[in-house]
Scaffold this motif. Structure first.
Motif, PDB file in Angstrom:
ATOM      1  N   VAL A  27       7.672  -7.327  12.883  1.00 22.00           N
ATOM      2  CA  VAL A  27       7.433  -8.735  13.253  1.00 22.00           C
ATOM      3  C   VAL A  27       7.321  -8.865  14.768  1.00 22.00           C
ATOM      4  O   VAL A  27       6.432  -9.559  15.279  1.00 22.00           O
ATOM      5  N   ALA A  28       8.200  -8.209  15.502  1.00 18.37           N
ATOM      6  CA  ALA A  28       8.163  -8.272  16.963  1.00 18.37           C
ATOM      7  C   ALA A  28       6.845  -7.722  17.489  1.00 18.37           C
ATOM      8  O   ALA A  28       6.226  -8.308  18.382  1.00 18.37           O
ATOM      9  N   ASN A  29       6.390  -6.608  16.926  1.00 20.91           N
ATOM     10  CA  ASN A  29       5.126  -6.010  17.338  1.00 20.91           C
ATOM     11  C   ASN A  29       3.955  -6.947  17.034  1.00 20.91           C
ATOM     12  O   ASN A  29       3.046  -7.118  17.853  1.00 20.91           O
ATOM     13  N   HIS A  30       3.981  -7.568  15.871  1.00 19.92           N
ATOM     14  CA  HIS A  30       2.921  -8.508  15.500  1.00 19.92           C
ATOM     15  C   HIS A  30       2.892  -9.698  16.468  1.00 19.92           C
ATOM     16  O   HIS A  30       1.814 -10.146  16.879  1.00 19.92           O
ATOM     17  N   LEU A  31       4.050 -10.191  16.842  1.00 21.36           N
ATOM     18  CA  LEU A  31       4.140 -11.311  17.773  1.00 21.36           C
ATOM     19  C   LEU A  31       3.516 -10.926  19.116  1.00 21.36           C
ATOM     20  O   LEU A  31       2.698 -11.672  19.673  1.00 21.36           O
ATOM     21  N   VAL A  32       3.869  -9.761  19.631  1.00 21.25           N
ATOM     22  CA  VAL A  32       3.332  -9.314  20.921  1.00 21.25           C
ATOM     23  C   VAL A  32       1.823  -9.101  20.833  1.00 21.25           C
ATOM     24  O   VAL A  32       1.079  -9.483  21.742  1.00 21.25           O
ATOM     25  N   GLN A  33       1.347  -8.535  19.730  1.00 20.62           N
ATOM     26  CA  GLN A  33      -0.093  -8.325  19.562  1.00 20.62           C
ATOM     27  C   GLN A  33      -0.850  -9.647  19.471  1.00 20.62           C
ATOM     28  O   GLN A  33      -1.951  -9.784  20.016  1.00 20.62           O
ATOM     29  N   THR A  34      -0.266 -10.617  18.803  1.00 23.98           N
ATOM     30  CA  THR A  34      -0.906 -11.934  18.687  1.00 23.98           C
ATOM     31  C   THR A  34      -0.998 -12.609  20.049  1.00 23.98           C
ATOM     32  O   THR A  34      -2.025 -13.211  20.391  1.00 23.98           O
ATOM     33  N   VAL A  35       0.065 -12.491  20.836  1.00 25.58           N
ATOM     34  CA  VAL A  35       0.049 -13.052  22.189  1.00 25.58           C
ATOM     35  C   VAL A  35      -1.024 -12.362  23.024  1.00 25.58           C
ATOM     36  O   VAL A  35      -1.795 -13.018  23.734  1.00 25.58           O
ATOM     37  N   ALA A  36      -1.117 -11.033  22.929  1.00 24.67           N
ATOM     38  CA  ALA A  36      -2.115 -10.289  23.693  1.00 24.67           C
ATOM     39  C   ALA A  36      -3.538 -10.683  23.276  1.00 24.67           C
ATOM     40  O   ALA A  36      -4.410 -10.888  24.127  1.00 24.67           O
TER      41      ALA A  36
END
Length: 102
Positions: A27-36
């Motif tokens: 989930v944390a990785n998905h959040l960072v990727q979405t922000v990027a």
């Protein structure tokens, strides 16, 4: 969210995760990727409503916090979004009362 950014030509997106009790590395990785991805599309993302547990997990997982723009609560996130967009809330003193059309 990415489609909505494009469709609405959004410059700022506020993502409130107040109801999220816990995150894992996926989930944390998905959040960072979405922000990027949002940044690549020209939008700034403001994450609001991080609980103490979620914040601690993000730190423990080593999430690059420099990539996340976080604000404590939704109200603060909306105020930050207005600031980024150059909006200013002003009080109008003695404004005439608006009457509903008959």
């Amino acid at each position: 969210m990415l489609r909505a950014i494009r469709a609405n030509r959004a410059k700022v997106v506020v993502v409130d995760i107040t109801g999220v009790g816990a995150v894992d590395s996926k989930v944390a990785n998905h959040l960072v990727q979405t922000v990027a991805a949002s940044r690549l599309m020209g939008a700034t993302v403001i994450i609001t409503g991080l609980s103490a547990e979620v914040a601690q997990t993000l730190v423990t997982l080593g999430v690059d916090l420099a990539k996340l723009n976080t604000v404590g609560d939704l109200q603060g996130g909306l105020e930050e979004a207005e600031r980024l967009l150059g909006y200013e809330v002003v009080q109008i003193k003695d404004a005439p009362k608006q009457h509903a059309p008959a």
